[in-house]
Design a protein around this motif. Structure first.
Motif, PDB file in Angstrom:
ATOM      1  N   LEU A 101      53.488  51.340  38.995  1.00 33.75           N
ATOM      2  CA  LEU A 101      52.338  51.866  39.533  1.00 33.75           C
ATOM      3  C   LEU A 101      52.195  51.958  40.978  1.00 33.75           C
ATOM      4  O   LEU A 101      51.438  52.329  41.574  1.00 33.75           O
ATOM      5  CB  LEU A 101      51.103  51.252  38.984  1.00 33.75           C
ATOM      6  CG  LEU A 101      50.959  51.372  37.363  1.00 33.75           C
ATOM      7  CD1 LEU A 101      50.175  50.617  36.833  1.00 33.75           C
ATOM      8  CD2 LEU A 101      50.876  52.645  36.838  1.00 33.75           C
ATOM      9  N   ASP A 102      52.915  51.091  41.783  1.00 32.45           N
ATOM     10  CA  ASP A 102      52.926  50.778  43.153  1.00 32.45           C
ATOM     11  C   ASP A 102      51.519  50.116  43.409  1.00 32.45           C
ATOM     12  O   ASP A 102      50.670  50.461  44.201  1.00 32.45           O
ATOM     13  CB  ASP A 102      52.927  52.140  43.973  1.00 32.45           C
ATOM     14  CG  ASP A 102      53.395  51.736  45.416  1.00 32.45           C
ATOM     15  OD1 ASP A 102      54.031  50.710  45.666  1.00 32.45           O
ATOM     16  OD2 ASP A 102      53.250  52.590  46.155  1.00 32.45           O
ATOM     17  N   VAL A 103      50.970  49.222  42.699  1.00 33.14           N
ATOM     18  CA  VAL A 103      49.977  48.505  42.717  1.00 33.14           C
ATOM     19  C   VAL A 103      50.329  46.922  42.696  1.00 33.14           C
ATOM     20  O   VAL A 103      51.084  46.449  41.991  1.00 33.14           O
ATOM     21  CB  VAL A 103      49.218  48.658  41.310  1.00 33.14           C
ATOM     22  CG1 VAL A 103      47.829  47.856  41.521  1.00 33.14           C
ATOM     23  CG2 VAL A 103      48.522  50.172  41.521  1.00 33.14           C
ATOM     24  N   PHE A 104      49.682  46.200  43.733  1.00 34.87           N
ATOM     25  CA  PHE A 104      49.879  44.866  43.898  1.00 34.87           C
ATOM     26  C   PHE A 104      48.930  44.130  43.027  1.00 34.87           C
ATOM     27  O   PHE A 104      47.756  44.272  43.102  1.00 34.87           O
ATOM     28  CB  PHE A 104      49.799  44.402  45.263  1.00 34.87           C
ATOM     29  CG  PHE A 104      50.155  42.883  45.667  1.00 34.87           C
ATOM     30  CD1 PHE A 104      51.256  42.315  45.612  1.00 34.87           C
ATOM     31  CD2 PHE A 104      48.847  42.048  45.773  1.00 34.87           C
ATOM     32  CE1 PHE A 104      51.336  40.976  45.521  1.00 34.87           C
ATOM     33  CE2 PHE A 104      48.962  40.600  45.754  1.00 34.87           C
ATOM     34  CZ  PHE A 104      50.225  39.966  45.655  1.00 34.87           C
ATOM     35  N   VAL A 105      49.362  43.001  42.123  1.00 33.53           N
ATOM     36  CA  VAL A 105      48.506  42.312  41.133  1.00 33.53           C
ATOM     37  C   VAL A 105      48.291  41.017  41.760  1.00 33.53           C
ATOM     38  O   VAL A 105      49.498  40.447  42.067  1.00 33.53           O
ATOM     39  CB  VAL A 105      48.971  42.323  39.813  1.00 33.53           C
ATOM     40  CG1 VAL A 105      47.930  41.478  38.925  1.00 33.53           C
ATOM     41  CG2 VAL A 105      49.152  43.738  39.315  1.00 33.53           C
ATOM     42  N   ARG A 106      47.228  40.671  42.030  1.00 37.11           N
ATOM     43  CA  ARG A 106      47.117  39.067  42.596  1.00 37.11           C
ATOM     44  C   ARG A 106      47.177  38.122  41.806  1.00 37.11           C
ATOM     45  O   ARG A 106      47.032  38.248  40.289  1.00 37.11           O
ATOM     46  CB  ARG A 106      45.586  39.091  43.258  1.00 37.11           C
ATOM     47  CG  ARG A 106      45.470  39.914  44.347  1.00 37.11           C
ATOM     48  CD  ARG A 106      44.236  39.647  45.081  1.00 37.11           C
ATOM     49  NE  ARG A 106      43.096  40.489  44.111  1.00 37.11           N
ATOM     50  CZ  ARG A 106      42.867  41.672  43.963  1.00 37.11           C
ATOM     51  NH1 ARG A 106      43.616  42.521  44.602  1.00 37.11           N
ATOM     52  NH2 ARG A 106      41.846  42.064  43.038  1.00 37.11           N
ATOM     53  N   PRO A 107      47.736  36.770  42.137  1.00 35.41           N
ATOM     54  CA  PRO A 107      47.725  35.832  41.253  1.00 35.41           C
ATOM     55  C   PRO A 107      46.773  35.348  40.339  1.00 35.41           C
ATOM     56  O   PRO A 107      45.427  35.359  41.094  1.00 35.41           O
ATOM     57  CB  PRO A 107      48.401  34.482  42.119  1.00 35.41           C
ATOM     58  CG  PRO A 107      49.057  35.368  43.265  1.00 35.41           C
ATOM     59  CD  PRO A 107      48.073  36.729  43.383  1.00 35.41           C
ATOM     60  N   GLY A 108      46.905  34.983  39.184  1.00 32.66           N
ATOM     61  CA  GLY A 108      45.739  34.759  38.265  1.00 32.66           C
ATOM     62  C   GLY A 108      44.755  35.981  37.718  1.00 32.66           C
ATOM     63  O   GLY A 108      43.907  35.728  37.040  1.00 32.66           O
ATOM     64  N   GLN A 109      45.309  37.109  38.089  1.00 30.52           N
ATOM     65  CA  GLN A 109      44.485  38.057  37.498  1.00 30.52           C
ATOM     66  C   GLN A 109      45.061  38.539  36.082  1.00 30.52           C
ATOM     67  O   GLN A 109      46.311  38.696  35.947  1.00 30.52           O
ATOM     68  CB  GLN A 109      45.018  39.379  38.579  1.00 30.52           C
ATOM     69  CG  GLN A 109      43.889  40.609  38.152  1.00 30.52           C
ATOM     70  CD  GLN A 109      44.254  41.746  39.591  1.00 30.52           C
ATOM     71  OE1 GLN A 109      44.785  41.447  40.503  1.00 30.52           O
ATOM     72  NE2 GLN A 109      43.785  43.076  39.254  1.00 30.52           N
ATOM     73  N   THR A 110      44.108  38.886  35.449  1.00 26.88           N
ATOM     74  CA  THR A 110      44.340  39.035  33.968  1.00 26.88           C
ATOM     75  C   THR A 110      44.155  40.576  33.471  1.00 26.88           C
ATOM     76  O   THR A 110      44.791  40.859  32.335  1.00 26.88           O
ATOM     77  CB  THR A 110      43.327  38.308  32.807  1.00 26.88           C
ATOM     78  OG1 THR A 110      42.129  38.518  33.298  1.00 26.88           O
ATOM     79  CG2 THR A 110      43.469  36.819  33.324  1.00 26.88           C
ATOM     80  N   THR A 111      43.597  41.378  34.078  1.00 26.54           N
ATOM     81  CA  THR A 111      43.505  42.677  33.969  1.00 26.54           C
ATOM     82  C   THR A 111      43.312  43.584  35.510  1.00 26.54           C
ATOM     83  O   THR A 111      42.851  42.779  36.387  1.00 26.54           O
ATOM     84  CB  THR A 111      42.296  43.251  33.119  1.00 26.54           C
ATOM     85  OG1 THR A 111      41.324  42.962  33.888  1.00 26.54           O
ATOM     86  CG2 THR A 111      42.268  42.488  31.650  1.00 26.54           C
ATOM     87  N   LEU A 112      43.828  44.830  35.481  1.00 23.93           N
ATOM     88  CA  LEU A 112      43.537  45.569  36.559  1.00 23.93           C
ATOM     89  C   LEU A 112      42.261  45.825  36.846  1.00 23.93           C
ATOM     90  O   LEU A 112      41.470  45.983  36.037  1.00 23.93           O
ATOM     91  CB  LEU A 112      44.381  46.931  36.464  1.00 23.93           C
ATOM     92  CG  LEU A 112      45.965  46.821  36.508  1.00 23.93           C
ATOM     93  CD1 LEU A 112      46.566  48.308  35.926  1.00 23.93           C
ATOM     94  CD2 LEU A 112      46.648  46.323  37.418  1.00 23.93           C
ATOM     95  N   THR A 113      41.795  45.778  38.068  1.00 22.55           N
ATOM     96  CA  THR A 113      40.634  46.336  38.427  1.00 22.55           C
ATOM     97  C   THR A 113      40.148  47.692  38.581  1.00 22.55           C
ATOM     98  O   THR A 113      41.403  48.436  38.295  1.00 22.55           O
ATOM     99  CB  THR A 113      40.216  45.469  39.875  1.00 22.55           C
ATOM    100  OG1 THR A 113      41.083  46.218  40.795  1.00 22.55           O
ATOM    101  CG2 THR A 113      40.453  44.301  40.198  1.00 22.55           C
ATOM    102  N   ASN A 114      39.091  48.000  38.449  1.00 21.08           N
ATOM    103  CA  ASN A 114      38.724  49.257  38.429  1.00 21.08           C
ATOM    104  C   ASN A 114      39.502  50.227  39.618  1.00 21.08           C
ATOM    105  O   ASN A 114      39.945  51.432  39.436  1.00 21.08           O
ATOM    106  CB  ASN A 114      37.327  49.723  38.445  1.00 21.08           C
ATOM    107  CG  ASN A 114      36.579  49.541  36.983  1.00 21.08           C
ATOM    108  OD1 ASN A 114      37.317  49.560  36.109  1.00 21.08           O
ATOM    109  ND2 ASN A 114      35.293  49.341  37.072  1.00 21.08           N
ATOM    110  N   ARG A 115      39.608  49.530  40.748  1.00 14.86           N
ATOM    111  CA  ARG A 115      39.898  50.200  41.874  1.00 14.86           C
ATOM    112  C   ARG A 115      41.263  50.357  42.008  1.00 14.86           C
ATOM    113  O   ARG A 115      42.045  51.451  42.008  1.00 14.86           O
ATOM    114  CB  ARG A 115      39.799  49.381  43.353  1.00 14.86           C
ATOM    115  CG  ARG A 115      40.291  50.054  44.437  1.00 14.86           C
ATOM    116  CD  ARG A 115      39.955  49.313  45.694  1.00 14.86           C
ATOM    117  NE  ARG A 115      38.374  48.745  45.607  1.00 14.86           N
ATOM    118  CZ  ARG A 115      38.017  47.614  46.091  1.00 14.86           C
ATOM    119  NH1 ARG A 115      38.775  46.820  46.520  1.00 14.86           N
ATOM    120  NH2 ARG A 115      36.799  47.510  46.177  1.00 14.86           N
ATOM    121  N   GLN A 116      41.995  49.371  41.244  1.00 10.10           N
ATOM    122  CA  GLN A 116      43.749  49.460  41.036  1.00 10.10           C
ATOM    123  C   GLN A 116      43.826  50.349  40.008  1.00 10.10           C
ATOM    124  O   GLN A 116      44.890  51.181  40.146  1.00 10.10           O
ATOM    125  CB  GLN A 116      44.342  48.136  40.501  1.00 10.10           C
ATOM    126  CG  GLN A 116      44.135  47.272  41.636  1.00 10.10           C
ATOM    127  CD  GLN A 116      44.437  45.692  41.080  1.00 10.10           C
ATOM    128  OE1 GLN A 116      44.041  45.442  39.842  1.00 10.10           O
ATOM    129  NE2 GLN A 116      45.168  44.811  41.848  1.00 10.10           N
TER     130      GLN A 116
END
Length: 146
Positions: free
Chosen positions: A74-89
């Motif tokens: 997806l070419d999206v960076f997921v931050r550590p500790g994130q459990t789902t994608l945010t709406n913006r991502q």
């Protein structure tokens, strides 16, 4: 009096605009199909990344796998500790393919216009009005006196 003039963009002997339109139509149709496939693939990748993140729950060995999947697919960076994608991502990953579909749909329309240019007739209305000769001006109160 009104006249309507009809201007034909191309004639029955001019085939170049029709040929260009056929090529543009064919290429745009192929790219429209590709953009549609990319959009559906992005949707499936979004669901897979969300599923991976919810299963990993921030645990390091599994989370780095999910992070690599999100970056690669997806070419999206997921931050550590994130459990789902945010709406913006989520929408930043999905709006690009949707915009590509709309672009190629517009290219299909332009190709169709070129293809039909041999039959394109533009009506232009011309209005003719009789104008009388100008009247001579009368000397007014500011006229110079000699």
């Amino acid at each position: 009096m009104r006249r309507i003039l009809y201007f034909r963009v191309a004639g029955k002997e001019v085939h170049l605009p029709k040929l260009i339109g056929a090529f543009v139509l064919f290429a745009a149709l192929l790219m429209f199909i590709k953009a549609s496939a990319t959009m559906f693939d992005s949707w499936d990748n979004l669901k897979a990344v969300n599923d991976c993140l919810s299963r990993a729950e921030g645990e390091e060995p599994f989370f780095s796998t999910c992070q690599g999947l999100a970056k690669g697919a997806l070419d999206v960076f997921v931050r550590p500790g994130q459990t789902t994608l945010t709406n913006r991502q989520f929408w930043s990953a999905l709006l690009g393919p949707i915009a590509a579909i709309l672009f190629w749909l517009a290219a299909l329309f332009v190709g169709y216009l070129f293809y039909k240019s041999g039959e394109l007739v533009v009506p232009i209305e011309e209005t003719i009005r009789d104008v009388s000769a100008p009247r001579p001006k009368k000397a007014g109160r500011f006229a110079s006196k000699k």
